[in-house]
Design a protein around this motif. Structure first.
Motif, PDB file in Angstrom:
ATOM      1  N   ASP A 163      10.436   7.992 -12.264  1.00 51.62           N
ATOM      2  CA  ASP A 163      10.689   9.274 -11.582  1.00 51.62           C
ATOM      3  C   ASP A 163      11.762   9.101 -10.508  1.00 51.62           C
ATOM      4  OD1 ASP A 163       8.802  10.699 -13.006  1.00 51.62           O
ATOM      5  OD2 ASP A 163       7.260  10.646 -11.445  1.00 51.62           O
ATOM      6  N   VAL A 164      12.610  10.114 -10.369  1.00 51.62           N
ATOM      7  CA  VAL A 164      13.562  10.134  -9.254  1.00 51.62           C
ATOM      8  C   VAL A 164      12.949  11.030  -8.186  1.00 51.62           C
ATOM      9  CG1 VAL A 164      15.890  10.712  -8.482  1.00 51.62           C
ATOM     10  CG2 VAL A 164      15.527   9.715 -10.755  1.00 51.62           C
ATOM     11  N   VAL A 165      12.809  10.476  -6.987  1.00 49.37           N
ATOM     12  CA  VAL A 165      12.059  11.180  -5.942  1.00 49.37           C
ATOM     13  C   VAL A 165      12.896  11.366  -4.685  1.00 49.37           C
ATOM     14  CG1 VAL A 165       9.806  10.392  -6.767  1.00 49.37           C
ATOM     15  CG2 VAL A 165      11.070   9.004  -5.094  1.00 49.37           C
ATOM     16  N   LEU A 166      12.484  12.358  -3.902  1.00 51.69           N
ATOM     17  CA  LEU A 166      13.049  12.567  -2.572  1.00 51.69           C
ATOM     18  C   LEU A 166      12.020  12.136  -1.541  1.00 51.69           C
ATOM     19  CD1 LEU A 166      14.525  16.128  -3.053  1.00 51.69           C
ATOM     20  CD2 LEU A 166      15.768  13.968  -3.058  1.00 51.69           C
ATOM     21  N   TYR A 167      12.496  11.515  -0.459  1.00 56.18           N
ATOM     22  CA  TYR A 167      11.576  11.097   0.591  1.00 56.18           C
ATOM     23  C   TYR A 167      12.290  11.227   1.929  1.00 56.18           C
ATOM     24  CZ  TYR A 167      14.314   6.923  -0.345  1.00 56.18           C
ATOM     25  OH  TYR A 167      15.362   6.063  -0.575  1.00 56.18           O
ATOM     26  N   GLY A 168      11.521  11.381   2.963  1.00 51.47           N
ATOM     27  CA  GLY A 168      12.099  11.559   4.292  1.00 51.47           C
ATOM     28  C   GLY A 168      12.866  10.319   4.729  1.00 51.47           C
ATOM     29  N   LYS A 169      13.963  10.520   5.478  1.00 54.24           N
ATOM     30  CA  LYS A 169      14.610   9.388   6.139  1.00 54.24           C
ATOM     31  C   LYS A 169      13.538   8.649   6.918  1.00 54.24           C
ATOM     32  CE  LYS A 169      18.854  11.877   7.285  1.00 54.24           C
ATOM     33  NZ  LYS A 169      19.777  12.270   8.356  1.00 54.24           N
ATOM     34  N   TYR A 170      13.640   7.372   7.064  1.00 53.16           N
ATOM     35  CA  TYR A 170      12.725   6.540   7.860  1.00 53.16           C
ATOM     36  C   TYR A 170      11.364   6.365   7.197  1.00 53.16           C
ATOM     37  CZ  TYR A 170      16.163   8.447  11.062  1.00 53.16           C
ATOM     38  OH  TYR A 170      17.326   8.884  11.609  1.00 53.16           O
ATOM     39  N   SER A 171      11.162   6.905   5.968  1.00 53.62           N
ATOM     40  CA  SER A 171       9.881   6.656   5.299  1.00 53.62           C
ATOM     41  C   SER A 171       9.841   5.222   4.791  1.00 53.62           C
ATOM     42  CB  SER A 171       9.692   7.618   4.123  1.00 53.62           C
ATOM     43  OG  SER A 171       9.489   8.920   4.594  1.00 53.62           O
ATOM     44  N   GLY A 172       8.619   4.654   4.810  1.00 56.00           N
ATOM     45  CA  GLY A 172       8.392   3.376   4.180  1.00 56.00           C
ATOM     46  C   GLY A 172       8.923   2.170   4.932  1.00 56.00           C
ATOM     47  N   SER A 173       8.592   0.981   4.368  1.00 57.56           N
ATOM     48  CA  SER A 173       9.050  -0.294   4.919  1.00 57.56           C
ATOM     49  C   SER A 173      10.066  -0.878   3.948  1.00 57.56           C
ATOM     50  CB  SER A 173       7.883  -1.281   5.031  1.00 57.56           C
ATOM     51  OG  SER A 173       6.799  -0.699   5.678  1.00 57.56           O
ATOM     52  N   GLU A 174      11.099  -1.499   4.514  1.00 57.50           N
ATOM     53  CA  GLU A 174      12.093  -2.134   3.649  1.00 57.50           C
ATOM     54  C   GLU A 174      11.540  -3.432   3.099  1.00 57.50           C
ATOM     55  OE1 GLU A 174      15.825  -2.314   5.665  1.00 57.50           O
ATOM     56  OE2 GLU A 174      15.869  -0.133   6.001  1.00 57.50           O
ATOM     57  N   LEU A 175      11.959  -3.760   1.889  1.00 58.00           N
ATOM     58  CA  LEU A 175      11.415  -4.864   1.133  1.00 58.00           C
ATOM     59  C   LEU A 175      12.561  -5.502   0.354  1.00 58.00           C
ATOM     60  CD1 LEU A 175       8.328  -5.352   0.709  1.00 58.00           C
ATOM     61  CD2 LEU A 175       8.602  -4.305  -1.510  1.00 58.00           C
ATOM     62  N   LYS A 176      12.648  -6.820   0.327  1.00 57.36           N
ATOM     63  CA  LYS A 176      13.691  -7.475  -0.466  1.00 57.36           C
ATOM     64  C   LYS A 176      13.004  -8.238  -1.600  1.00 57.36           C
ATOM     65  CE  LYS A 176      18.217  -8.959   0.502  1.00 57.36           C
ATOM     66  NZ  LYS A 176      18.865  -8.465   1.715  1.00 57.36           N
ATOM     67  N   LEU A 177      13.326  -7.885  -2.838  1.00 57.25           N
ATOM     68  CA  LEU A 177      12.738  -8.571  -3.985  1.00 57.25           C
ATOM     69  C   LEU A 177      13.866  -9.025  -4.906  1.00 57.25           C
ATOM     70  CD1 LEU A 177       9.827  -6.091  -4.740  1.00 57.25           C
ATOM     71  CD2 LEU A 177       9.551  -8.443  -3.968  1.00 57.25           C
ATOM     72  N   ASP A 178      13.932 -10.328  -5.231  1.00 59.00           N
ATOM     73  CA  ASP A 178      14.996 -10.870  -6.077  1.00 59.00           C
ATOM     74  C   ASP A 178      16.377 -10.439  -5.567  1.00 59.00           C
ATOM     75  OD1 ASP A 178      12.839 -11.721  -7.640  1.00 59.00           O
ATOM     76  OD2 ASP A 178      12.928  -9.960  -8.927  1.00 59.00           O
ATOM     77  N   GLY A 179      16.514 -10.431  -4.244  1.00 61.28           N
ATOM     78  CA  GLY A 179      17.824 -10.145  -3.661  1.00 61.28           C
ATOM     79  C   GLY A 179      18.196  -8.671  -3.596  1.00 61.28           C
ATOM     80  N   LYS A 180      17.324  -7.771  -4.078  1.00 63.28           N
ATOM     81  CA  LYS A 180      17.622  -6.335  -4.014  1.00 63.28           C
ATOM     82  C   LYS A 180      16.723  -5.645  -2.978  1.00 63.28           C
ATOM     83  CE  LYS A 180      18.478  -3.695  -7.681  1.00 63.28           C
ATOM     84  NZ  LYS A 180      18.363  -3.177  -9.079  1.00 63.28           N
ATOM     85  N   ASP A 181      17.222  -4.563  -2.411  1.00 60.91           N
ATOM     86  CA  ASP A 181      16.474  -3.842  -1.387  1.00 60.91           C
ATOM     87  C   ASP A 181      15.638  -2.713  -1.987  1.00 60.91           C
ATOM     88  OD1 ASP A 181      17.313  -5.225   0.948  1.00 60.91           O
ATOM     89  OD2 ASP A 181      19.264  -4.263   0.757  1.00 60.91           O
ATOM     90  N   TYR A 182      14.392  -2.655  -1.583  1.00 62.38           N
ATOM     91  CA  TYR A 182      13.500  -1.586  -2.018  1.00 62.38           C
ATOM     92  C   TYR A 182      12.815  -1.000  -0.791  1.00 62.38           C
ATOM     93  CZ  TYR A 182      14.068  -3.630  -6.623  1.00 62.38           C
ATOM     94  OH  TYR A 182      14.603  -4.113  -7.786  1.00 62.38           O
ATOM     95  N   LEU A 183      12.131   0.096  -1.020  1.00 64.46           N
ATOM     96  CA  LEU A 183      11.274   0.658   0.012  1.00 64.46           C
ATOM     97  C   LEU A 183       9.868   0.737  -0.550  1.00 64.46           C
ATOM     98  CD1 LEU A 183      13.458   3.600   1.312  1.00 64.46           C
ATOM     99  CD2 LEU A 183      12.679   1.682   2.683  1.00 64.46           C
ATOM    100  N   ILE A 184       8.871   0.422   0.267  1.00 65.79           N
ATOM    101  CA  ILE A 184       7.489   0.630  -0.157  1.00 65.79           C
ATOM    102  C   ILE A 184       6.895   1.659   0.802  1.00 65.79           C
ATOM    103  CG2 ILE A 184       6.659  -1.402   1.125  1.00 65.79           C
ATOM    104  CD1 ILE A 184       4.608  -1.728  -1.274  1.00 65.79           C
TER     105      ILE A 184
END
Lengths: 91, 91, 91, 91, 91, 91, 91
Positions: free
Chosen positions: E60-81
């Motif tokens: 799914d492609v989703v919209l989320y508020g700025k500043y939502s979630g914690s940043e996460l680095k997995l296999d060198g790529k940035d994600y948000l949880i």
């Protein structure tokens, strides 16, 4: 006691009882020095809400914390309207 | 103990027990240096509420946190009225 | 352990265990430098409440956060009284 | 993993995994410059509580927010004890 | 999408989608001027919790508020949880 | 109204209605003096949640508090996404 | 009273009643000195919500706290929209 006000929910209308205006030694205290009353007579009681049945009845003399409730003027007299949970005890 | 006050809900009226006015070595402590009491005797107990049955009984000696409850003057004596949840233990 | 205190609700009385007063190299640490203990022995346990059955038992050695609970003096000894939820683990 | 600690309620003991002490280009990072670890191995799991069954198991490698949990020293090693809800994911 | 991360509870891992690096008139925006992305693709979904069944699915492609979630680095790529409740809509 | 966005949970997408740009006396108000709109048309509605069935429908004209919701740009147009509870009334 | 507004949930639209513009001694009070009204007539009532059935009806004269509700302009007149819980009593 024939007050035509119906408090909503778990609210209670209280008529504050006059603070002492004379000290033990007979000196009159000017108005601004009187302690804000914390004792009053219940004059109207709401119907309660789903998880709160009312305990106090019209005529009960109750104690309540300073600063409890909102001030209300009805027919030129001052009352307080507060939630029953702000009432500490019946005396 | 023949106090004619009915605390509402889960409230309890406690008579604070006198703080020590003499140190172990017999020196009298002036009033302002006395530690605020944290121990008292239960003199009146409310009926509890839907999700809270009362545990303490009139006569129990209880411990409570400093600053718990509201001060109350009845027949010239000082009491505290607090929620049972402010009482830490029965001793 | 024969403490005649009955903690209310989900409270627990803990006897903090003495902090180390000697460093590994044998130097005595003056009292004010000792770290506040975070480990203690349970000496009394409340009955729990409707949605909280108690887990710890008298005699358990427990870990708790610094600053948890209220300090309590019983028979001249210092204890802490805290809610079971402030206890992190049994060791 | 033979840790004799029983976390209470929904708490989990995590052994933080060592942060990288060498950059990609081979330069050693002094201790104070190391980023606080956010990844660790679960070494002990509580029994959960009425409305919370535990998901993580001993041995899981988990991610958790910086600043989650309380630091704990057991047998000379540093651990974190936190609520399962502070754990973001199992990797 | 073959991400080996299992978010706990009602959490979702989102891969933020690259912000536009060219304005409508064809001018390249330097990195620091790019707006923080608020749109992303779901790459991992937790199992939900007792009172929360999950709605979003991987892909799914989703919209989320700025500043939502914690940043996460997995296999060198940035994600948000983030918790699913931080997701505003599926587009 | 053919907006391909699916708000999550109890969220609603609202298209703010243009504020008046002319005063009663026919004077044009420059853009920065226009009051932030508080009226809009519902263009997408979420499925609600366990304890909240949705009331508003696509096409409803609604009132909402200033500062309610998050701004959203879809196909070059500005929308607001807010929880239904931020909507005051249907007009 | 033929107001075509449907308040959502447990909200109520109230038409504030005009404050006194003349003092007892017949002096007109300029507009800025008038006390903000706390009494009004109910002109529209929401349907309530799962755990809240509505008590007030259209036409009731109610008391509400200063600063309750949001101001609303409909057909050039000023109203307040507030939750029923902000209404203190029916008079």
């Amino acid at each position: 006691m024939a007050l035509k006000i119906k408090p909503l929910s778990d609210r209670v209308v209280v008529e504050p009882q006059a603070a002492e205006t004379k000290t033990a030694s007979g000196i009159y205290i000017p108005d601004s020095a009187k302690e804000k009353p914390q004792q009053g007579k219940v004059v109207a009681v709401g119907k309660g809400k789903k998880d709160h049945d009312m305990t106090v009845k019209v005529g009960d003399v109750v104690l309540y914390g300073k600063y409890s409730g909102s001030e209300l003027k009805l027919d030129g007299k001052d009352y307080l309207i507060m939630r029953e949970d702000d009432i500490l005890a019946i005396i």
